[in-house]
Design a protein around this motif. Structure first.
Motif, mmCIF file in Angstrom:
data_model
loop_
_atom_site.group_PDB
_atom_site.id
_atom_site.type_symbol
_atom_site.label_atom_id
_atom_site.label_comp_id
_atom_site.label_asym_id
_atom_site.label_seq_id
_atom_site.Cartn_x
_atom_site.Cartn_y
_atom_site.Cartn_z
ATOM 1 N N VAL A 72 0.862 -1.183 0.000
ATOM 2 C CA VAL A 72 0.000 0.000 0.000
ATOM 3 C C VAL A 72 0.900 1.235 0.000
ATOM 4 N N ARG A 73 0.653 2.129 -0.922
ATOM 5 C CA ARG A 73 1.468 3.344 -1.039
ATOM 6 C C ARG A 73 0.953 4.371 -0.024
ATOM 7 N N VAL A 74 1.800 4.695 0.924
ATOM 8 C CA VAL A 74 1.425 5.583 2.022
ATOM 9 C C VAL A 74 2.267 6.852 1.959
ATOM 10 N N LEU A 75 1.609 8.002 1.920
ATOM 11 C CA LEU A 75 2.295 9.293 1.880
ATOM 12 C C LEU A 75 2.224 9.961 3.247
ATOM 13 N N PRO A 76 3.332 10.022 3.997
ATOM 14 C CA PRO A 76 3.358 10.816 5.225
ATOM 15 C C PRO A 76 3.472 12.296 4.839
ATOM 16 N N ARG A 94 7.539 7.500 11.670
ATOM 17 C CA ARG A 94 7.553 6.590 10.527
ATOM 18 C C ARG A 94 8.359 5.315 10.803
ATOM 19 N N ALA A 95 9.480 5.421 11.507
ATOM 20 C CA ALA A 95 10.284 4.224 11.785
ATOM 21 C C ALA A 95 9.550 3.235 12.685
ATOM 22 N N PRO A 96 9.022 3.662 13.848
ATOM 23 C CA PRO A 96 8.285 2.677 14.648
ATOM 24 C C PRO A 96 7.019 2.176 13.956
ATOM 25 N N LEU A 97 6.363 3.025 13.166
ATOM 26 C CA LEU A 97 5.182 2.569 12.433
ATOM 27 C C LEU A 97 5.574 1.512 11.405
ATOM 28 N N TRP A 98 6.698 1.716 10.742
ATOM 29 C CA TRP A 98 7.189 0.733 9.780
ATOM 30 C C TRP A 98 7.420 -0.619 10.457
ATOM 31 N N ARG A 99 8.023 -0.583 11.638
ATOM 32 C CA ARG A 99 8.293 -1.838 12.343
ATOM 33 C C ARG A 99 6.997 -2.531 12.769
ATOM 34 N N MET A 100 6.014 -1.759 13.158
ATOM 35 C CA MET A 100 4.722 -2.359 13.536
ATOM 36 C C MET A 100 4.072 -3.045 12.339
ATOM 37 N N VAL A 101 4.130 -2.410 11.193
ATOM 38 C CA VAL A 101 3.556 -3.006 9.989
ATOM 39 C C VAL A 101 4.334 -4.263 9.601
ATOM 40 N N ALA A 102 5.662 -4.200 9.700
ATOM 41 C CA ALA A 102 6.488 -5.351 9.348
ATOM 42 C C ALA A 102 6.257 -6.531 10.281
ATOM 43 N N GLY A 103 5.731 -6.285 11.470
ATOM 44 C CA GLY A 103 5.488 -7.342 12.438
ATOM 45 C C GLY A 103 4.189 -8.098 12.231
ATOM 46 N N SER A 105 1.279 -9.728 8.964
ATOM 47 C CA SER A 105 1.315 -10.240 7.591
ATOM 48 C C SER A 105 0.066 -9.903 6.782
ATOM 49 N N ARG A 106 -0.828 -9.114 7.336
ATOM 50 C CA ARG A 106 -2.071 -8.814 6.608
ATOM 51 C C ARG A 106 -1.839 -7.878 5.437
ATOM 52 N N PHE A 107 -0.864 -6.998 5.554
ATOM 53 C CA PHE A 107 -0.574 -6.053 4.482
ATOM 54 C C PHE A 107 0.847 -5.541 4.656
ATOM 55 N N SER A 108 1.346 -4.903 3.612
ATOM 56 C CA SER A 108 2.647 -4.228 3.684
ATOM 57 C C SER A 108 2.467 -2.823 3.120
ATOM 58 N N ILE A 109 3.413 -1.950 3.423
ATOM 59 C CA ILE A 109 3.304 -0.569 2.964
ATOM 60 C C ILE A 109 4.602 -0.140 2.306
ATOM 61 N N ARG A 110 4.467 0.907 1.532
ATOM 62 C CA ARG A 110 5.632 1.576 0.965
ATOM 63 C C ARG A 110 5.438 3.067 1.183
ATOM 64 N N PHE A 111 6.340 3.678 1.936
ATOM 65 C CA PHE A 111 6.270 5.122 2.117
ATOM 66 C C PHE A 111 6.700 5.803 0.820
ATOM 67 N N VAL A 112 5.960 6.841 0.433
ATOM 68 C CA VAL A 112 6.263 7.560 -0.799
ATOM 69 C C VAL A 112 6.363 9.052 -0.507
ATOM 70 N N GLN A 256 2.033 4.270 17.715
ATOM 71 C CA GLN A 256 1.074 3.352 18.335
ATOM 72 C C GLN A 256 -0.363 3.848 18.185
ATOM 73 N N ALA A 257 -0.535 5.157 18.132
ATOM 74 C CA ALA A 257 -1.879 5.707 17.914
ATOM 75 C C ALA A 257 -2.311 5.553 16.456
ATOM 76 N N ILE A 258 -1.378 5.708 15.531
ATOM 77 C CA ILE A 258 -1.707 5.657 14.106
ATOM 78 C C ILE A 258 -1.930 4.230 13.620
ATOM 79 N N PHE A 259 -1.148 3.285 14.120
ATOM 80 C CA PHE A 259 -1.140 1.933 13.554
ATOM 81 C C PHE A 259 -2.520 1.276 13.473
ATOM 82 N N PRO A 260 -3.323 1.236 14.548
ATOM 83 C CA PRO A 260 -4.622 0.550 14.423
ATOM 84 C C PRO A 260 -5.562 1.245 13.445
ATOM 85 N N VAL A 261 -5.493 2.564 13.366
ATOM 86 C CA VAL A 261 -6.356 3.291 12.430
ATOM 87 C C VAL A 261 -5.904 3.031 10.997
ATOM 88 N N LEU A 262 -4.602 3.034 10.772
ATOM 89 C CA LEU A 262 -4.080 2.714 9.451
ATOM 90 C C LEU A 262 -4.462 1.290 9.052
#
Length: 280
Positions: A72-76, A94-103, A105-112, A256-262
């Motif tokens: 998923v293409r994500v623009l911060p 962005r770094a801790p959010l990236w690690r949460m997503v990497a942890g 397997s439902r989806f992956s992201i690409r920051f753009v 941690q606040a953004i991850f569940p909403v994302l």
């Protein structure tokens, strides 16, 4: 004829039996099939030796290829907090959010984005230090066209308040920016995180701004657009490096606040695509 009749008959029977036995012996000595020497043979009077029956080898049926969804293409998008000011590595949330997503397997992201900052595999972003809502709006068309995001994580407004730039009008400027994002890329999802509520000297102004921003969720969804408001963490003084900027602990709390909403936003997008595909 006298007694010769039974004797002759017996002799004939005996001769016939001998002939049949001889013929049977010859037949058994012949190849079972195929060219000479290729078949199986048996001596006269023996049973035919059949080839052993081999269990057929299981057929290896390849498993269906696993469909790996595209990242998923994500623009911060935002100001210095999106950039990462206050973090020694300028990694922001962005770094801790990236690690949460990497942890998971439902989806992956690409920051753009065209900016690059932070110590993470995907450092792209559109975080601009000192920018106000209007400054983001003046440039957002080009950024959206270049990045082609599926999701925008938006955090903007604190510089308007800190610089005392028409504070009552700031929520309206935010709404106009959000609508511009939707015009630039119909179907995009916007995840907006409110301003940090414990910002020294701006607590009441931030509270009003965040209330208006949270109300946008209902307005935009009623219009059929994907907008989600993220309640920001109430950082303490030990989780900031100065009045406006978090340290790495503060940025982790933001992630941690953004991850569940994302996560929910991306799941909703996938569900919508599935319904649309079934309707075709």
């Amino acid at each position: 004829m006298g007694s010769e009749g039974p004797i002759r008959v017996g002799a004939v029977v005996t001769a016939v039996v001998a002939v049949i036995a001889a013929v049977a012996g010859i037949a058994l000595a012949l190849p079972a099939h195929g060219p000479a020497g290729a078949g199986l043979s048996a001596p006269a009077g023996a049973g035919v030796a059949l080839p052993p029956v081999r269990a057929s080898s299981p057929v290896d049926v390849p498993a269906p290829a696993r469909v790996v969804p595209q990242p998923v293409r994500v623009l911060p998008l935002g100001d210095s907090i999106t950039w990462g000011q206050g973090s020694p590595t300028e990694s922001s949330y962005r770094a801790p959010l990236w690690r949460m997503v990497a942890g998971q397997s439902r989806f992956s992201i690409r920051f753009v984005g065209e900016q690059v900052s932070g110590d993470l595999p995907e450092p792209a972003n559109e975080g601009h230090r000192g920018y106000t809502i209007d400054q983001i709006a003046q440039n957002v068309d080009g950024w959206m066209a270049a990045a082609r995001p599926d999701v925008v994580i938006l955090h903007i407004g604190i510089n308007d308040l800190a610089k005392n730039l028409d504070i009552p009008g700031a929520p309206d400027r935010l709404a106009a920016l959000v609508n511009r994002i939707y015009r630039d890329r119909p179907g995009v999802s916007v995840v907006f995180m409110g301003l940090l509520p414990t910002t020294p000297g701006l607590v009441p102004q931030v509270a009003v701004y965040n209330a208006r921003a949270a109300a946008l969720e209902r307005v935009e969804r009623r219009a059929g657009r994907s907008f989600s408001y993220v309640t920001p963490p109430a950082l303490t003084s030990t989780e900031r490096v100065d009045r406006l900027h978090p340290d790495d602990t503060g940025y982790r709390l933001i992630a941690q606040a953004i991850f569940p909403v994302l996560s929910r936003t991306i799941a909703d997008r996938e569900a919508t695509r599935t319904v649309q595909a079934a309707a075709r």
